[in-house]
Write an enzyme that holds these catalytic residues in place. Structure first.
Site, PDB file in Angstrom:
ATOM      1  N   HIS A   1      86.559  23.053 -26.822  1.00 26.90           N
ATOM      2  CA  HIS A   1      86.907  23.265 -28.236  1.00 26.90           C
ATOM      3  C   HIS A   1      88.264  23.897 -28.471  1.00 26.90           C
ATOM      4  O   HIS A   1      88.582  24.255 -29.607  1.00 26.90           O
ATOM      5  CB  HIS A   1      85.873  24.155 -28.924  1.00 26.90           C
ATOM      6  CG  HIS A   1      84.535  23.525 -29.059  1.00 26.90           C
ATOM      7  ND1 HIS A   1      84.140  22.830 -30.173  1.00 26.90           N
ATOM      8  CD2 HIS A   1      83.497  23.484 -28.206  1.00 26.90           C
ATOM      9  CE1 HIS A   1      82.901  22.392 -30.006  1.00 26.90           C
ATOM     10  NE2 HIS A   1      82.492  22.776 -28.811  1.00 26.90           N
TER      11      HIS A   1
ATOM     12  N   LYS B   1      89.210  29.887 -43.616  1.00 28.83           N
ATOM     13  CA  LYS B   1      88.991  29.694 -42.182  1.00 28.83           C
ATOM     14  C   LYS B   1      89.254  31.035 -41.516  1.00 28.83           C
ATOM     15  O   LYS B   1      89.723  31.970 -42.176  1.00 28.83           O
ATOM     16  CB  LYS B   1      89.928  28.630 -41.605  1.00 28.83           C
ATOM     17  CG  LYS B   1      91.401  28.834 -42.022  1.00 28.83           C
ATOM     18  CD  LYS B   1      92.323  27.746 -41.503  1.00 28.83           C
ATOM     19  CE  LYS B   1      92.298  26.477 -42.298  1.00 28.83           C
ATOM     20  NZ  LYS B   1      91.690  25.338 -41.616  1.00 28.83           N
ATOM     21  N   ARG B   2      88.967  31.130 -40.206  1.00 29.95           N
ATOM     22  CA  ARG B   2      89.281  32.373 -39.524  1.00 29.95           C
ATOM     23  C   ARG B   2      90.774  32.681 -39.647  1.00 29.95           C
ATOM     24  O   ARG B   2      91.615  31.765 -39.748  1.00 29.95           O
ATOM     25  CB  ARG B   2      88.899  32.269 -38.036  1.00 29.95           C
ATOM     26  CG  ARG B   2      87.431  32.458 -37.798  1.00 29.95           C
ATOM     27  CD  ARG B   2      86.947  33.823 -38.255  1.00 29.95           C
ATOM     28  NE  ARG B   2      87.330  34.854 -37.326  1.00 29.95           N
ATOM     29  CZ  ARG B   2      86.496  35.423 -36.455  1.00 29.95           C
ATOM     30  NH1 ARG B   2      85.227  35.062 -36.416  1.00 29.95           N
ATOM     31  NH2 ARG B   2      86.910  36.362 -35.641  1.00 29.95           N
TER      32      ARG B   2
ATOM     33  N   LYS C   1      96.775  29.272 -37.230  1.00 27.93           N
ATOM     34  CA  LYS C   1      96.321  28.610 -38.464  1.00 27.93           C
ATOM     35  C   LYS C   1      97.331  28.813 -39.603  1.00 27.93           C
ATOM     36  O   LYS C   1      97.271  28.172 -40.633  1.00 27.93           O
ATOM     37  CB  LYS C   1      94.936  29.116 -38.859  1.00 27.93           C
ATOM     38  CG  LYS C   1      93.857  28.729 -37.837  1.00 27.93           C
ATOM     39  CD  LYS C   1      92.490  29.247 -38.226  1.00 27.93           C
ATOM     40  CE  LYS C   1      91.443  29.046 -37.160  1.00 27.93           C
ATOM     41  NZ  LYS C   1      90.861  27.682 -37.163  1.00 27.93           N
TER      42      LYS C   1
ATOM     43  N   THR D   1      87.094  21.463 -39.021  1.00 33.81           N
ATOM     44  CA  THR D   1      85.953  20.810 -39.679  1.00 33.81           C
ATOM     45  C   THR D   1      85.988  21.115 -41.183  1.00 33.81           C
ATOM     46  O   THR D   1      85.480  20.338 -41.980  1.00 33.81           O
ATOM     47  CB  THR D   1      84.610  21.272 -39.081  1.00 33.81           C
ATOM     48  OG1 THR D   1      84.670  22.686 -38.877  1.00 33.81           O
ATOM     49  CG2 THR D   1      84.332  20.576 -37.769  1.00 33.81           C
TER      50      THR D   1
ATOM     51  N   LYS E   1      85.261  18.861 -44.780  1.00 30.42           N
ATOM     52  CA  LYS E   1      84.410  19.284 -45.902  1.00 30.42           C
ATOM     53  C   LYS E   1      85.169  19.164 -47.226  1.00 30.42           C
ATOM     54  O   LYS E   1      84.626  18.688 -48.223  1.00 30.42           O
ATOM     55  CB  LYS E   1      83.934  20.735 -45.698  1.00 30.42           C
ATOM     56  CG  LYS E   1      82.997  20.881 -44.504  1.00 30.42           C
ATOM     57  CD  LYS E   1      82.790  22.334 -44.068  1.00 30.42           C
ATOM     58  CE  LYS E   1      82.178  22.350 -42.677  1.00 30.42           C
ATOM     59  NZ  LYS E   1      82.284  23.669 -42.007  1.00 30.42           N
TER      60      LYS E   1
HETATM   61  C1  26W Z   1      85.588  33.616 -25.419  1.00 28.85           C
HETATM   62  C2  26W Z   1      86.152  33.793 -26.783  1.00 28.85           C
HETATM   63  C3  26W Z   1      86.122  32.502 -27.541  1.00 28.85           C
HETATM   64  C4  26W Z   1      85.160  32.307 -28.501  1.00 28.85           C
HETATM   65  C5  26W Z   1      85.117  31.133 -29.190  1.00 28.85           C
HETATM   66  C6  26W Z   1      87.031  31.517 -27.277  1.00 28.85           C
HETATM   67  C7  26W Z   1      86.983  30.336 -27.968  1.00 28.85           C
HETATM   68  C8  26W Z   1      86.027  30.131 -28.921  1.00 28.85           C
HETATM   69  C9  26W Z   1      85.927  28.810 -29.632  1.00 28.85           C
HETATM   70  C10 26W Z   1      86.152  27.702 -28.654  1.00 28.85           C
HETATM   71  C11 26W Z   1      86.830  28.756 -30.795  1.00 28.85           C
HETATM   72  C12 26W Z   1      86.458  27.687 -31.787  1.00 28.85           C
HETATM   73  O1  26W Z   1      85.592  27.878 -32.617  1.00 28.85           O
HETATM   74  N1  26W Z   1      87.137  26.543 -31.739  1.00 28.85           N
HETATM   75  C13 26W Z   1      87.067  25.596 -32.836  1.00 28.85           C
HETATM   76  O2  26W Z   1      86.063  24.644 -32.608  1.00 28.85           O
HETATM   77  C14 26W Z   1      85.912  23.789 -33.732  1.00 28.85           C
HETATM   78  C15 26W Z   1      84.735  22.896 -33.474  1.00 28.85           C
HETATM   79  O3  26W Z   1      85.037  22.009 -32.450  1.00 28.85           O
HETATM   80  C16 26W Z   1      87.186  23.027 -34.008  1.00 28.85           C
HETATM   81  O4  26W Z   1      87.021  22.265 -35.175  1.00 28.85           O
HETATM   82  C17 26W Z   1      88.352  23.995 -34.196  1.00 28.85           C
HETATM   83  O5  26W Z   1      89.556  23.283 -34.316  1.00 28.85           O
HETATM   84  C18 26W Z   1      88.422  24.938 -33.003  1.00 28.85           C
HETATM   85  O6  26W Z   1      89.415  25.934 -33.216  1.00 28.85           O
END
Ligand code: 26W
Length: 814
Positions: A356, A544-545, A550, A652, A656
């Site tokens: 992701h 968004k976050r 971003k 995503t 929406k």
């Molecule tokens: C370990 C810390 C950590 C926690 C969460 C690292 C990375 C993440 C996720 C991978 C971050 C995340 O939510 N990524 C998002 O995933 C979405 C669903 O696929 C995408 O639409 C977003 O672009 C992407 O940033």
């Protein structure tokens, strides 16, 4: 149980009186919520049991989606919708004097996720059940979800989100299905009849208790399970330990506290890896508990483990549950007696992995010492996986030690989880075409060269049931009236509204629906922020976050610039705009928190300056969450998707907004690229650096923030305003960090480079908005094409191409 409004009213009133001893007139909204949700759970309960029986009898292949996050939000409205009783219940309640929307507000959001990755998992659950696939979620029942955000004096303050305080009507505790998870200890090896036996001694035992949540599919009787695990003391479940002579009450209390902490809270960091022991514990806890319960179910089929890949798919949502790979190896080799080669073959064929993010700071790398201590036998297995993997690389290319070091699963005293995930699974997918391309060509290139057949793309999707039908019932109704309701089960049929793009009647209806939604949001903003916004202004939204990549900062700098323009020329003819933000920052992400503060300071100045008149309003809505998104997105005219190209894996939110008729201003990043391919330049506002240009900057340098600052007086002015006393700054140090990040650290997100194109594109938007007929046409075309991004389509692809499962369509209880 009830089939029409009248029978619903009867059953509901009786339950209310029966369960609460409250006469109808005295019931509170909370009472109504509790009784109604209990009733609905019961209503779906029979279908749930029947679905499970069906699975058992048919021995259908089951998919298990392992995820540390499930950002599901509220369930009542969606469950009513999927059960097909939303109208009956809404009208019945109305006649009893209750408004369903108010009742829905009683439910706490299940905020068991940070953002995109967790919300994707929730959309997937909805699609799996709605398409009647045998697919289940496997996650953690955090006692505290993602923190609740308060804005105090413009700053983010985090409060614990004790979402279970009022109880959770949707879960069922299954104490009968609890399993033991083991940590720490020492591995003893001995040889028995020519075989090595590994036994872990002196381990610490933790009980994992599942709480099952029904996942109700749309329009039929299919109900899957989201199983969330909770950690409990093993001592409480056996009095043996306590009765022994060595029992110590203080030890017991300490142990209890440490056990319960495992499922205590969700780590609030997205895109930022931190090697915390507790997080590793959570990950193994999920993998071990989930796997045990899955294998128990598998064993009921009476098949040998050779058949596991035909009957079970284990999917890991990012690398967080990667320990499923060595854990399955451990069970197959140590417990089931398989040879290493056979076990590895079974494991690889069973597991699949989704990546992701390409942000390097998000890549999980656990210190070897930590893994070795906490999970000694699992660590030995990872070492062996690594040893064999490296020797395979060596055989391929004996002279290239550098390549072996780069690809190794263990290196620099760290376990590289992405390497382990790729080596141990048969499918690796990215989440949008561009993202998958970058994985293949850049980030994971050597792995792609090694296993080209494993890499594939699955562009993300969103459930149109929550994000269109539930969040925007007016729009859903308009679509139904225009093209019928086939799009509900076949969302790609939304394309049929394309023919209405120039239809005056349709356009007028769409316009009035959008206005209604804007009025509702305006009322919410008035209530929460005390700011009155003009429903005729452009609602320009970025939710968004909060993260550097971003580029919320680009948005704010543009707003500061607009303010400066209006101040310089108060009679400037601009289309009024309301800029709306919602964003949580990771608690330790200092720069992100300063940006929240900046947005709030800018809001305060802009909203109170009489010179600005009604031309500009800025609103930061606190505590962005799934339920808040459902209020905001249907009211948006403009969707801000302005990440530094290549950094947003998919996005995503972009989908929406599109589905709700907002037009996108965005960079060619993530799924924006695919949106643009369908919409063309006429129906989407694309600007800025392309991913290749971004990569070139990283590779060859050449980005010169100071040069751009010196050459563009607009930029010069807004940046100076960050550090000089004036409309946005009361003390010169207040936004120094932001200023430095852009000018003195040569900003890795290239905000200034995209500033001028962004300003120009915003001007185009304004011109376009002035022509409402053209605008509405574009909006309709956006909605028409959004069916491609329904998660049903995405899930069909996962099912056909990765999991190789078929829907279970002929349910026996129908
Ligand atoms: C370990 C810390 C950590 C926690 C969460 C690292 C990375 C993440 C996720 C991978 C971050 C995340 O939510 N990524 C998002 O995933 C979405 C669903 O696929 C995408 O639409 C977003 O672009 C992407 O940033």
């Amino acid at each position: 149980m009830f089939t029409d409004k009248e029978s619903f009213k009867k059953v509901f009133s009786e339950s209310l009186v029966g369960e609460l001893g409250t006469p109808l007139e005295e019931a509170t909204s909370a009472d109504v919520y509790k009784v109604l949700s209990g009733l609905i759970r019961e209503y779906a309960g029979r279908d749930w049991a029947a679905t499970n029986r069906e699975y058992q009898q048919r021995g259908e292949k089951q998919v298990y989606y392992f995820s540390m996050e499930f950002l599901i939000g509220r369930l009542l409205g969606n469950n009513l919708l999927n059960l097909g009783i939303l109208d009956i219940v809404r009208e019945g309640l109305q006649e009893l004097g209750w408004n369903l929307e108010d009742i829905e507000e009683q439910e706490s959001d299940a905020g068991l996720g940070n953002g995109g990755l967790g919300r994707l998992a929730a959309c997937f659950m909805d699609s799996l059940a709605s398409l009647q696939y045998a697919g289940h979620g496997c996650g953690i029942r955090y006692k505290y979800g993602l923190f609740e955000q308060k804005i105090i004096d413009g700053d983010q303050v985090e409060l614990p989100d004790y979402w279970l305080q009022k109880g959770n009507e949707w879960e069922v505790r299954r104490a009968d299905k609890k399993v033991e998870v083991r940590f720490w200890g020492k591995v003893e090896a001995r040889e028995e009849n020519g075989r090595w036996i590994f036994e872990t001694k002196d381990y610490e035992s933790v009980m994992a208790v599942p709480y099952d949540v029904p996942v109700i599919g749309y329009g039929h009787h299919h109900v899957n399970t989201l199983r969330l695990w909770s950690a409990e003391s093993a001592m409480l479940s056996s009095s043996k330990g306590m009765a022994s002579r060595h029992y110590d009450y203080y030890n017991f209390l300490n142990y209890n506290r440490s056990v319960e902490s495992i499922s205590e809270f969700l780590y609030p960091d997205d895109s930022q890896y931190e090697g915390k022991l507790l997080r590793l514990k959570q990950q193994y806890f999920l993998c071990s508990a989930g796997l045990q319960s899955i294998l128990r179910t598998f064993e009921k089929l009476g098949l040998s483990y050779d058949h596991l890949p035909e009957k079970v798919s284990l999917h890991i949502n990012d690398t967080h549950p990667t320990l499923i790979i060595p854990e399955l190896m451990r069970i197959l080799v140590d417990v089931k007696g398989y040879s290493w080669e056979q076990a590895w073959d079974i494991t690889v064929r069973t597991v699949s992995y989704t990546n992701h993010t390409i942000l390097s700071e998000a890549l999980e790398k656990w210190p070897t010492g930590m893994v070795r201590d906490l999970l000694p036998r699992v660590y030995m297995i990872i070492e062996e996986i690594n040893r064999r993997f490296c020797s395979m690389l060596h055989e391929q290319n004996p002279d290239d030690q550098e390549r072996i070091d780069r690809l190794a699963i263990i290196g620099s005293d760290q376990v590289r989880m992405a390497h382990l995930a790729i080596a141990g699974s048969h499918s690796v997918n990215g989440v949008a075409a561009l993202h998958t391309d970058i994985l293949k060509k850049k980030e994971m290139r050597p792995f792609y060269e090694l296993y080209p057949e494993r890499f594939n793309n699955k562009t993300n999707g969103i459930t149109h049931r929550r994000w269109l039908m539930h969040a925007n019932p007016g729009l859903a109704e308009l679509i139904n009236e225009s093209i019928g309701s086939d799009w509900i089960t076949e969302p790609r049929k939304l394309i049929d509204i394309h023919k209405f793009s120039e239809d005056k009647g349709f356009q007028d209806r769409l316009h009035s629906i959008k206005q209604q939604n804007k009025l509702k949001l305006a009322a919410y903003i008035q209530e929460k922020n005390g700011v009155s916004v003009d429903p005729n202004s452009i609602f320009d939204v970025q939710v968004k976050r909060l993260h550097g990549y971003k580029r919320q900062l680009l948005n704010v700098l543009h707003i500061m610039h607009l303010y400066n323009q209006i101040k310089a020329n108060p009679s400037l003819d601009r289309v009024p705009r309301t800029f709306i933000f919602g964003a949580k920052a990771a608690p330790s992400y200092y720069l992100a928190k300063r940006i929240i503060k900046l947005i709030n300071v800018v809001a305060d100045t802009v909203n109170h300056d009489p010179d600005v008149g009604g031309k500009l309003k800025v609103v930061f809505l606190e505590n962005y969450s799934v339920s808040l998104a459902e209020k905001i997105i249907p009211a948006a005219n403009i969707s801000e998707q302005i990440s530094t190209a290549s950094k947003e894996a998919s996005g995503t939110g972009n989908m929406k907004f599109m589905m709700n008729g907002a037009l996108t201003i965005g960079t060619l990043d993530g799924a924006n690229v695919e949106m643009h391919e369908m919409l063309g330049d006429e129906n989407m506002f694309i600007f800025g650096l392309k991913s290749d240009q971004v990569f070139d900057y990283y590779q060859y340098g050449g980005y010169d923030a100071r040069g751009i600052y010196a050459g563009d007086p607009r930029i010069h002015q807004v940046l100076d305003q960050l550090i000089q006393e004036g409309p946005f700054c009361t003390s010169p140090r207040e936004f120094e960090t932001i200023y430095d990040s852009i000018l003195n650290h040569n900003d890795e997100y290239f905000v200034l480079k995209d500033f001028a194109p962004y300003v120009n594109t915003q001007l185009e938007i304004e011109a376009s908005y002035r022509n409402q007929t053209e605008w509405l046409k574009k909006s309709i075309i956006n909605i028409a094409h959004s069916g491609k991004f329904a998660s049903d389509c995405t899930i069909e692809q996962y099912a056909n191409e990765i999991w190789r499962i078929n829907p279970v369509r002929q349910m026996s209880m129908n």
